[in-house]
Motif scaffolding. Structure first.
Motif: not given
Lengths: 413, 549
Positions: A38, A46-48, A51-55, B397-401
């Protein structure tokens, strides 16, 4: 494609089989970590950049690399995770604790020496640890190593090679001692030097710094890069002459060989040459043995000892050279643990929110060592040894110390 | 079994245009019914690469399209930011392209009012490290990535909220004619075989590539040329922005980063029937070979899937090649054109101009109906639907967030695309989903690397749990859904069966056949005469037949 991003590109090899998550020692003991599949190849899609790290949950990866070891398709999961953590640090800043854990060698430098006794006393006062936990988030129970009354380098300056007299043209070897040997456990370095000299080598101990792994695993990549560049500069001239670089810390040697160049995308010639000439000390001794050049006149040691191959040692992908060599010692029986990880994983288990996880991960190893009934355990990594001492209350040594004993070389020789 | 419905306007086609039309009608207070033979976005809208055009692609050959795109681009960014990821776009001159085209391109952009900016190559390489290091020039444009599933759903939800009726799985079998006037259509509800007659003062044919077939029901001939475009989705976002070759539009000259993938596109081949087309190996080879000019090594990276859609090209000029047919849309008033009243066709165009096409069609119809309410779709924001960000632009990242902030990682059904149980339950119980492929369009189920290899069974289980009682077939229905979705996903894998994705397919196959024995499930053919009331997996009207060469 640029050589810089083969770590991220390796996510393409993931076939979602979940073997990594099934084998992960951390996700086995906590729901806070969703598992290597995961947070690794899956979240990476999903990381770009920009873009701020989403996780956040990737922070619960201990970096033990069990996932890499079991992955059937070669995804560099731990490296994907470590880079993701670095991006989080880059975006949100470095917490005080990460600076402390990343730069713990500076503390070692201050406290090692004549003040060690006082420092050890102070560092183990309960109220100091409680206060430190509140101020920095370093778990009060986590096993701090004891500062040594003298540094390995000061010993090395005083040391005279007993074989030096009259010997000419002896092969040379560079010894990379690492911070732990220098400030906490000079005995390991002394054993390494003794064994190498006993085998006819002239041991060179050049100026060297921290390998930078504590910084890398805490996501402070820019500082980790400086450290690696410094070490490459110190070691390159030896490597370029074909002089092997051996280390007793499996994490330092792994960093020189692979982790720093890969994580930091350092692919220059000097870095590559240093990496190619770096060996774990038992990997080196086994090579000697394969060429018939290892001194195998060992004393009998009638013992049966538990051995744990640390995660960083397994990440070298060199088998179990310590066992291969210790097997040559008459009477000695080594019993290998099947535990995945001691739990501490560098600085992971020092963090207050992860201390319990680390202890739970290590439980299998602690049980194994206690069940052996031995009063001594053997493990190549200093960090794992501290955790073994803490979790199983059995004293542990580096296999090189055992080998010195087998050669009949007295400590301090 | 039959029912009869009445509305002011009947809209045929549930793609971007049709749904845009029905929302425009609803905003003007006009009672409308939309019919779509499959699920919304089942046709071309759900199979396009996801580019929100800056207009740059058309500035040289098709300036009218370029101007329309440039204007609509800004409007759509304003009314539906939650469906658009502001990736930005580049036009690049590779060593294989003519450098002189740069001046032509820039001059044409200026002439068309398409924003363009010369970007230093060092800056391009910093932002796009995988692009060809030998690029000669690069220009930034206002290209972006649009999620056509979300956008269509947002339009549909707003239209419904304003009183419109949208009927999916309603297949138009005939148009109702009274003299020289179209007065509605006869449909078949594919879920239960029921005949549905819809009476309407006006009928808008927004069936896209199928518009010729619909007009044919009234005996009219309109030259819609289904232009097949094949695309290859790469396993992850290999570029951060849309990247176009700076040269006259041709096959395989664009990469669109959309959601978790990067789409290499496209080919353009006229096909006689929008329901029958295949993906040819040489198309895939060409797309990958062309892609190499943009991203060296791309043909050795992991391809996730290949698929094709059909452009609704309208040929009212003598064009030799598909690429020469203008991409502009055309509103055909069949009263003035063919002497048939109450019927218009809106043909051609592209996703980026769907709103403008709807506006023009509804302007005409409203005027004919004597309704003076002006169009508001350019200013009235679309409320975000489930799955879209509540505010701001769509982000990768929206879905992961979302999963992280709600700590839903133990409740993820489709792991690759991070579809949660809650999203799937919503889609199964509240939408008009008739099979798992419809859930895919609602949630992205099965659209990631494993292509349903793991989540198909979880989703079918959930469906059975939540809707099993309604499906007359019970477990047979779940079995049919499972097999149908596996086949749907497999369709897009056959063309790219090599490397990492082949290894994935082998694992998926072992799970399906050796572990679960899906091939041994009871045969549940859900076909005419023996239909489950809510499940549609196979029907001639909605089956796209991929023929193997």
């Amino acid at each position: 494609m640029p050589a810089t991003d083969f770590i991220e590109l390796s996510l393409d090899h993931c076939i979602k089989c979940t073997i990594c998550t099934a084998a992960c020692p951390v996700s086995a003991v906590t729901d806070l970590f969703p598992g290597p599949k995961y947070v690794g190849p899956q979240a990476q899609r999903f990381r770009r950049d920009g873009e701020a790290p989403p996780d956040d949950t990737v922070d619960y990866c201990s970096g033990c690399r069990v996932c890499n070891e079991v992955c059937p398709t070669g995804v560099k999961i731990m490296e994907i995770n470590t880079r993701a953590k670095a991006r989080i640090v880059e975006s949100r800043g470095v917490p005080l604790r990460s600076w402390l854990l990343g730069y713990q060698y500076l503390i070692g430098r201050l406290a090692c020496g004549p003040l060690a006794g006082v420092a050890n006393l102070f560092a183990n006062l309960r109220w100091v640890r409680v206060l430190a936990e509140h101020l920095t988030g370093i778990a009060r129970e986590a096993p701090l190593p004891s500062f040594s009354g003298y540094s390995f380098r000061s010993w090395a300056r005083r040391h005279r090679d007993p074989h030096a007299a009259g010997a000419t043209g002896r092969p040379k070897v560079v010894y990379f001692h690492g911070c732990a040997t220098n400030y906490y456990e000079p005995r390991v370095g002394e054993a390494a030097v003794a064994v190498l000299e006993h085998n006819g080598f002239e041991v060179i101990i050049p100026e060297q710094g921290c390998c930078g792994l504590p910084l890398l695993s805490n996501g402070i990549f820019s500082h980790g890069r400086h450290h690696h560049q410094y070490n490459v500069a110190q070691l390159y001239s030896y490597a370029a002459q074909g002089i092997p670089i051996v280390g007793t810390s499996t994490s330092c040697t792994l960093t020189l060989k692979e982790e720093a160049p890969e994580l930091l995308a350092m692919h220059d010639e000097q870095t590559r040459v240093v990496a190619e000439h770096t060996y774990d000390i038992f990997e080196f001794l086994r090579l000697l043995h394969e060429r018939g050049r290892l001194n195998t006149r060992f004393r009998r040691i009638k013992r049966r000892l538990p051995y744990h191959a640390p995660c960083q040692q397994r990440a070298h992908r060199i088998g179990r050279p310590a066992l291969d060599i210790l097997e040559l010692v008459p009477g000695l029986t080594m019993v290998e643990s099947e535990a995945a990880c001691c739990g501490l994983a560098g600085s992971y288990g020092y963090k207050v929110e992860k201390y319990r996880i680390a202890m739970d991960v290590g439980a299998e190893l602690f049980d194994f060592i206690r069940a052996s009934g031995s009063d001594l355990a053997v493990c190549d990594s200093e960090i794992c040894r501290w955790q073994i001492d803490h979790g199983s209350e059995v004293y542990s040594v580096h296999p090189i110390e055992l080998l010195r004993e087998a050669y009949g070389l007295a400590p301090g020789a | 079994m039959s029912r009869s419905l009445t509305a002011d306007v009947l809209v045929i086609g549930g793609g971007a245009t049709g749904v845009g039309v029905v929302r425009d009608l609803a905003l003007r207070g006009i009672r409308a019914i939309l019919v779509e033979k499959g699920d919304l976005t089942h046709g071309t809208t759900g199979r396009y690469h996801g580019l929100l055009h800056s207009g740059g692609r058309y500035v040289v050959k098709d300036p009218q399209s370029a101007q329309e795109c440039a204007a609509e681009n800004e409007i759509l960014r304003r009314i539906m930011p939650h469906c658009i990821e502001d990736t930005g776009g580049l036009f690049v001159i590779t060593p294989a392209d003519d450098e002189r085209y740069a001046e032509t391109f820039v001059a044409a952009c200026r002439a068309c009012g398409v924003w363009v900016d010369d970007v230093p190559l060092a800056e391009v390489m910093r932002h796009e490290p995988r692009l060809n290091r030998k690029l000669r020039r690069a220009f930034a444009v206002r290209d972006a990535a649009a999620d056509a599933f979300l956008a269509t759903e947002a339009n549909a939800a707003d239209a419904r909220a304003r009183g419109a009726t949208l009927l999916t799985y309603h297949h138009v079998t005939d148009l109702e004619l009274e003299g020289d006037r179209v007065t509605g259509a006869r449909c078949e509800d594919l879920r239960n075989g029921e005949a549905v007659t819809i009476h309407a003062a006006y009928t808008i044919n927004a069936a896209g590539a199928w518009a010729g077939k619909i007009a044919g029901l009234a005996g009219l001939d309109i030259a819609v040329v289904p232009g097949k475009g094949t695309m290859v989705a790469m396993n992850h976002r290999i570029v951060n922005s849309v990247v176009n070759r700076c040269k006259p539009p041709a096959d395989g000259d664009i990469i669109v980063p959309i959601q978790t993938v990067a789409v290499l596109g496209t080919t353009d081949i006229a096909v006689p029937d929008p329901d029958v087309f295949g993906i040819e190996p040489d198309e895939i080879a060409l797309i990958l070979a062309e892609g190499e000019h943009l991203v060296p090594g791309v043909s050795r990276m992991r391809a996730l899937r290949a698929w094709a859609g059909v452009r609704p090209l309208y040929r009212d000029v003598a064009a030799v090649d598909d690429r020469d047919i203008p991409r502009t849309y055309k509103l055909l008033n069949h009263r003035t054109r063919d002497g048939v009243a109450g019927f218009v066709s809106i043909v051609g165009g592209k996703w980026t101009t769907y709103r403008l096409m709807a506006q023009e069609a509804v302007d005409l119809v409203a005027a004919d109906l004597g309704i003076a309410i002006p169009c508001r779709t350019a200013v009235e924001p679309l409320p975000p639907v489930h799955g879209a960000p509540k505010s701001g632009h769509l982000t990768l990242g929206g879905r992961l967030r979302h999963v992280e902030s709600e700590e839903l990682y133990g409740d993820v059904i489709c792991e690759c695309e991070l579809v949660t149980r809650r999203q799937l339950v919503d889609a199964i119980t509240t939408g008009g989903a008739a099979n798992l492929d419809d859930l895919r369009r609602d949630t992205r189920l099965g659209m990631g690397p494993c292509q349903g290899g793991f989540c198909t069974y979880r989703a079918a289980g959930l469906w059975h749990e939540l809707r099993g009682a309604d499906d007359a077939g019970g477990a047979d229905a779940a079995a049919a859904l499972t097999r149908h979705f596996i086949q749907e996903r497999w369709k897009g894998l056959a063309a790219i069966a090599w490397g990492d994705q082949l290894r994935q397919q082998r694992l998926d196959e072992l799970i399906a056949l050796e572990v679960l024995g899906v091939d041994l499930l009871p045969a549940a053919v859900i076909a005419d005469g023996a239909r489950h009331p809510t499940v549609v997996t196979e029907h001639a009207a909605i089956a796209t037949e991929y023929h193997a060469e």
